[in-house]
Scaffold this motif. Structure first.
Motif, PDB file in Angstrom:
ATOM      1  N   ARG A 210      81.735  26.210  42.583  1.00 24.86           N
ATOM      2  CA  ARG A 210      83.039  25.656  41.974  1.00 24.86           C
ATOM      3  C   ARG A 210      82.614  24.138  42.293  1.00 24.86           C
ATOM      4  NH1 ARG A 210      87.648  28.793  41.646  1.00 24.86           N
ATOM      5  NH2 ARG A 210      87.426  30.920  42.601  1.00 24.86           N
ATOM      6  N   PRO A 211      82.007  23.535  41.379  1.00 26.85           N
ATOM      7  CA  PRO A 211      81.827  21.933  41.528  1.00 26.85           C
ATOM      8  C   PRO A 211      83.062  21.215  41.867  1.00 26.85           C
ATOM      9  CG  PRO A 211      81.189  22.719  39.356  1.00 26.85           C
ATOM     10  CD  PRO A 211      82.010  24.000  39.846  1.00 26.85           C
ATOM     11  N   GLY A 212      82.580  20.354  43.275  1.00 24.50           N
ATOM     12  CA  GLY A 212      83.311  19.563  43.504  1.00 24.50           C
ATOM     13  C   GLY A 212      83.893  20.184  45.090  1.00 24.50           C
ATOM     14  N   LEU A 213      83.838  21.415  45.405  1.00 24.99           N
ATOM     15  CA  LEU A 213      84.360  21.965  46.578  1.00 24.99           C
ATOM     16  C   LEU A 213      83.640  21.567  47.784  1.00 24.99           C
ATOM     17  CD1 LEU A 213      86.429  23.699  47.827  1.00 24.99           C
ATOM     18  CD2 LEU A 213      84.918  25.702  47.325  1.00 24.99           C
ATOM     19  N   ILE A 214      82.216  21.359  47.876  1.00 26.25           N
ATOM     20  CA  ILE A 214      81.534  20.933  49.143  1.00 26.25           C
ATOM     21  C   ILE A 214      81.949  19.566  49.036  1.00 26.25           C
ATOM     22  CG2 ILE A 214      79.245  20.488  49.849  1.00 26.25           C
ATOM     23  CD1 ILE A 214      80.167  23.269  50.414  1.00 26.25           C
ATOM     24  N   LEU A 215      81.720  18.694  47.877  1.00 26.61           N
ATOM     25  CA  LEU A 215      82.057  17.212  48.126  1.00 26.61           C
ATOM     26  C   LEU A 215      83.317  16.786  48.640  1.00 26.61           C
ATOM     27  CD1 LEU A 215      81.363  14.044  47.189  1.00 26.61           C
ATOM     28  CD2 LEU A 215      82.313  14.849  45.204  1.00 26.61           C
ATOM     29  N   GLY A 216      84.563  17.732  48.141  1.00 25.40           N
ATOM     30  CA  GLY A 216      85.715  17.490  48.668  1.00 25.40           C
ATOM     31  C   GLY A 216      85.755  17.861  50.106  1.00 25.40           C
ATOM     32  N   SER A 217      85.343  19.094  50.572  1.00 30.25           N
ATOM     33  CA  SER A 217      85.194  19.482  51.764  1.00 30.25           C
ATOM     34  C   SER A 217      84.694  18.512  52.907  1.00 30.25           C
ATOM     35  CB  SER A 217      84.732  20.967  51.999  1.00 30.25           C
ATOM     36  OG  SER A 217      85.670  21.603  51.130  1.00 30.25           O
ATOM     37  N   PHE A 218      83.369  17.936  52.432  1.00 31.78           N
ATOM     38  CA  PHE A 218      82.674  16.966  53.315  1.00 31.78           C
ATOM     39  C   PHE A 218      83.396  15.611  53.461  1.00 31.78           C
ATOM     40  CE2 PHE A 218      80.344  13.004  53.424  1.00 31.78           C
ATOM     41  CZ  PHE A 218      79.506  13.311  54.598  1.00 31.78           C
ATOM     42  N   ILE A 219      84.104  15.365  52.507  1.00 30.95           N
ATOM     43  CA  ILE A 219      84.965  13.935  52.600  1.00 30.95           C
ATOM     44  C   ILE A 219      85.974  14.248  53.756  1.00 30.95           C
ATOM     45  CG2 ILE A 219      86.533  12.285  51.378  1.00 30.95           C
ATOM     46  CD1 ILE A 219      84.625  12.834  49.039  1.00 30.95           C
ATOM     47  N   ALA A 220      86.921  15.360  53.554  1.00 38.49           N
ATOM     48  CA  ALA A 220      87.887  15.666  54.333  1.00 38.49           C
ATOM     49  C   ALA A 220      87.527  15.767  55.685  1.00 38.49           C
ATOM     50  CB  ALA A 220      88.818  16.740  53.904  1.00 38.49           C
ATOM     51  N   ILE A 221      86.491  16.552  55.857  1.00 36.91           N
ATOM     52  CA  ILE A 221      86.339  17.364  57.205  1.00 36.91           C
ATOM     53  C   ILE A 221      85.562  15.951  57.903  1.00 36.91           C
ATOM     54  CG2 ILE A 221      84.754  18.675  58.615  1.00 36.91           C
ATOM     55  CD1 ILE A 221      85.262  20.938  56.248  1.00 36.91           C
ATOM     56  N   TYR A 222      84.850  15.348  57.240  1.00 33.77           N
ATOM     57  CA  TYR A 222      84.125  14.062  58.222  1.00 33.77           C
ATOM     58  C   TYR A 222      85.195  13.162  58.501  1.00 33.77           C
ATOM     59  CZ  TYR A 222      82.226   9.628  58.828  1.00 33.77           C
ATOM     60  OH  TYR A 222      82.005   8.287  59.536  1.00 33.77           O
ATOM     61  N   ALA A 223      86.270  12.972  57.686  1.00 29.96           N
ATOM     62  CA  ALA A 223      87.269  11.924  57.958  1.00 29.96           C
ATOM     63  C   ALA A 223      88.085  12.460  59.246  1.00 29.96           C
ATOM     64  CB  ALA A 223      88.135  11.877  56.744  1.00 29.96           C
ATOM     65  N   PHE A 224      88.376  13.794  59.343  1.00 29.94           N
ATOM     66  CA  PHE A 224      89.042  14.170  60.647  1.00 29.94           C
ATOM     67  C   PHE A 224      88.087  14.264  61.765  1.00 29.94           C
ATOM     68  CE2 PHE A 224      91.927  16.815  57.455  1.00 29.94           C
ATOM     69  CZ  PHE A 224      92.918  16.316  57.824  1.00 29.94           C
ATOM     70  N   ALA A 225      86.880  14.521  61.182  1.00 31.17           N
ATOM     71  CA  ALA A 225      86.053  14.406  62.812  1.00 31.17           C
ATOM     72  C   ALA A 225      85.780  12.876  63.156  1.00 31.17           C
ATOM     73  CB  ALA A 225      84.388  14.901  62.344  1.00 31.17           C
ATOM     74  N   ARG A 226      85.656  11.806  62.271  1.00 31.55           N
ATOM     75  CA  ARG A 226      85.546  10.529  62.480  1.00 31.55           C
ATOM     76  C   ARG A 226      86.986  10.022  63.346  1.00 31.55           C
ATOM     77  NH1 ARG A 226      82.584   6.085  60.858  1.00 31.55           N
ATOM     78  NH2 ARG A 226      83.173   4.243  62.127  1.00 31.55           N
ATOM     79  N   ILE A 227      88.064  10.300  62.850  1.00 32.39           N
ATOM     80  CA  ILE A 227      89.329   9.989  63.272  1.00 32.39           C
ATOM     81  C   ILE A 227      89.268  10.443  64.801  1.00 32.39           C
ATOM     82  CG2 ILE A 227      91.845  10.218  63.430  1.00 32.39           C
ATOM     83  CD1 ILE A 227      91.840  10.053  60.546  1.00 32.39           C
ATOM     84  N   THR A 228      88.924  11.797  65.120  1.00 32.03           N
ATOM     85  CA  THR A 228      88.698  12.289  66.253  1.00 32.03           C
ATOM     86  C   THR A 228      87.903  11.575  67.229  1.00 32.03           C
ATOM     87  OG1 THR A 228      89.337  14.725  65.481  1.00 32.03           O
ATOM     88  CG2 THR A 228      88.176  14.445  67.752  1.00 32.03           C
ATOM     89  N   GLY A 229      86.508  11.173  66.674  1.00 31.24           N
ATOM     90  CA  GLY A 229      85.656  10.558  67.430  1.00 31.24           C
ATOM     91  C   GLY A 229      86.210   9.105  67.714  1.00 31.24           C
ATOM     92  N   GLU A 230      86.942   8.589  67.185  1.00 28.94           N
ATOM     93  CA  GLU A 230      87.415   7.156  67.214  1.00 28.94           C
ATOM     94  C   GLU A 230      88.431   7.085  68.276  1.00 28.94           C
ATOM     95  OE1 GLU A 230      87.087   4.331  65.548  1.00 28.94           O
ATOM     96  OE2 GLU A 230      85.427   5.088  64.575  1.00 28.94           O
ATOM     97  N   PHE A 231      88.910   8.356  68.821  1.00 29.93           N
ATOM     98  CA  PHE A 231      89.946   8.391  70.259  1.00 29.93           C
ATOM     99  C   PHE A 231      89.004   8.152  71.287  1.00 29.93           C
ATOM    100  CE2 PHE A 231      92.982  10.408  67.117  1.00 29.93           C
ATOM    101  CZ  PHE A 231      94.101   9.598  67.543  1.00 29.93           C
ATOM    102  N   PHE A 232      87.700   8.555  71.083  1.00 34.77           N
ATOM    103  CA  PHE A 232      86.918   8.338  72.582  1.00 34.77           C
ATOM    104  C   PHE A 232      85.933   6.946  72.402  1.00 34.77           C
ATOM    105  CE2 PHE A 232      88.030  12.763  71.800  1.00 34.77           C
ATOM    106  CZ  PHE A 232      88.529  12.865  73.068  1.00 34.77           C
ATOM    107  N   ARG A 233      85.836   6.381  70.979  1.00 38.22           N
ATOM    108  CA  ARG A 233      84.825   5.322  70.682  1.00 38.22           C
ATOM    109  C   ARG A 233      85.664   4.207  71.123  1.00 38.22           C
ATOM    110  NH1 ARG A 233      81.552   4.860  65.233  1.00 38.22           N
ATOM    111  NH2 ARG A 233      81.130   2.696  65.033  1.00 38.22           N
ATOM    112  N   GLU A 234      84.958   3.183  71.735  1.00 37.55           N
ATOM    113  CA  GLU A 234      85.181   1.861  72.006  1.00 37.55           C
ATOM    114  C   GLU A 234      85.173   1.124  70.673  1.00 37.55           C
ATOM    115  OE1 GLU A 234      86.652  -1.460  74.377  1.00 37.55           O
ATOM    116  OE2 GLU A 234      86.326   0.662  74.901  1.00 37.55           O
ATOM    117  N   PRO A 235      86.124   0.471  70.167  1.00 33.92           N
ATOM    118  CA  PRO A 235      86.397  -0.139  68.795  1.00 33.92           C
ATOM    119  C   PRO A 235      85.282  -1.491  68.740  1.00 33.92           C
ATOM    120  CG  PRO A 235      88.335  -0.882  69.990  1.00 33.92           C
ATOM    121  CD  PRO A 235      87.446   0.557  70.983  1.00 33.92           C
ATOM    122  N   ASP A 236      84.903  -1.853  67.734  1.00 35.63           N
ATOM    123  CA  ASP A 236      83.911  -3.088  67.692  1.00 35.63           C
ATOM    124  C   ASP A 236      84.475  -4.313  68.223  1.00 35.63           C
ATOM    125  OD1 ASP A 236      81.470  -2.282  65.375  1.00 35.63           O
ATOM    126  OD2 ASP A 236      83.229  -1.235  65.407  1.00 35.63           O
TER     127      ASP A 236
END
Length: 284
Positions: A210-236
């Protein structure tokens, strides 16, 4: 200071030094991510079972694409850092934009650079943009994992201050006297190991059909993972916290969730090529 606070294991940021030539861990992370990703991509292309037939990209095309995506990562990553994280400084010191050895790369910028590389290469070679995007993002977590480990080795992008309930907190040599979350390792786990595992399982169950399924999943899951990590990361330090305690990393990830969700829905509704072919053959 918490009783079980862990002392940061100080690493030499230079991995290999031969005379005046110094190769840093951060550079090796990029090289390793690209090489290992290339090997994994070739393995995916070789497996017709995963695609339901021949892959939409050939091995020679994948070999050529590596240069394109490498340039996209570097140019996009540096451009994103300049624009999103430190524009006033680089306006005053424009020559330092090209001093990549001093650090300063943005994932979101690097991702946009990859998108540009995928679109340009696919159109030039008559390849499905979505399928090439699927391959590229399927291997992406490898580079993210190694990059976050390099951040940890360099004692950079460390986390926020932690309390006594976090026994694995560390005192970073350039992060002040208080123990902090090793947020680089959190991100390595979420953006690297977890994301790679989820995408690999999806691929095993036929997501590449299903073209685009892995691409879309990567984008969405990465975004959730990054937002979660930002709660513990000191901002620049040059940016600090933005509106309502949000960080730049969080704000840049929100559009990714929306874009990823759209790609997932569109890919899921589209009939897989193999099924469509069988349906056409069955029509009298």
């Amino acid at each position: 200071m918490p009783f079980l606070t862990i002392a940061f294991p100080v690493f030499d940021p230079v991995a290999i030094a031969i005379g005046p030539i110094a190769i840093r861990w951060y550079a090796l992370a990029y090289i390793g991510g690209i090489v290992l990703g290339w090997i994994y991509a070739r393995a995916l292309i070789k497996s017709e079972k995963l695609w339901g037939g021949p892959a939409p990209i050939t091995l020679p095309q994948m070999d050529d694409f590596i240069l394109w995506v490498t340039v996209g990562i570097i140019v996009g990553g540096r451009t994103g850092y300049v624009l999103f994280y430190n524009l006033p400084f680089f306006i005053q010191h424009p020559i330092q934009i090209f001093e990549l050895w001093n650090g300063g790369m943005s994932f979101h910028g690097g991702f946009l650079g990859c998108v540009a590389a995928v679109m340009l290469f696919a159109r030039r070679n008559g390849i499905s943009i979505l399928s090439l995007g699927d391959i590229t993002t399927a291997v992406g977590p490898i580079g993210l994992f190694l990059g976050r480990l390099a951040n940890f080795i360099n004692s950079e992008l460390w986390g926020r201050e932690a309390d006594s309930s976090v026994p694995w907190a560390m005192v970073f040599p350039n992060g002040g006297p208080l123990p902090r979350h090793p947020s680089q390792l959190y991100e390595a786990g979420l953006e690297g190991i977890v994301l790679f595992t989820v995408l690999a399982v999806m691929i095993r169950f036929g997501a590449l059909k299903r073209p685009g399924l892995i691409l879309g999943s990567f984008i969405a899951i990465y975004a959730f993972a990054r937002i979660t990590g930002e709660f513990f990361r000191e901002p620049d330090p040059q940016l600090g916290f933005l509106w309502g305690g949000l960080t730049m990393g969080m704000l840049l990830s929100v559009p990714m969730i929306i874009a990823g969700a759209i790609l997932i829905v569109v890919a899921w509704r589209r009939t897989p090529p193999v099924q469509a072919l069988k349906s056409n053959q069955a029509t009298p």
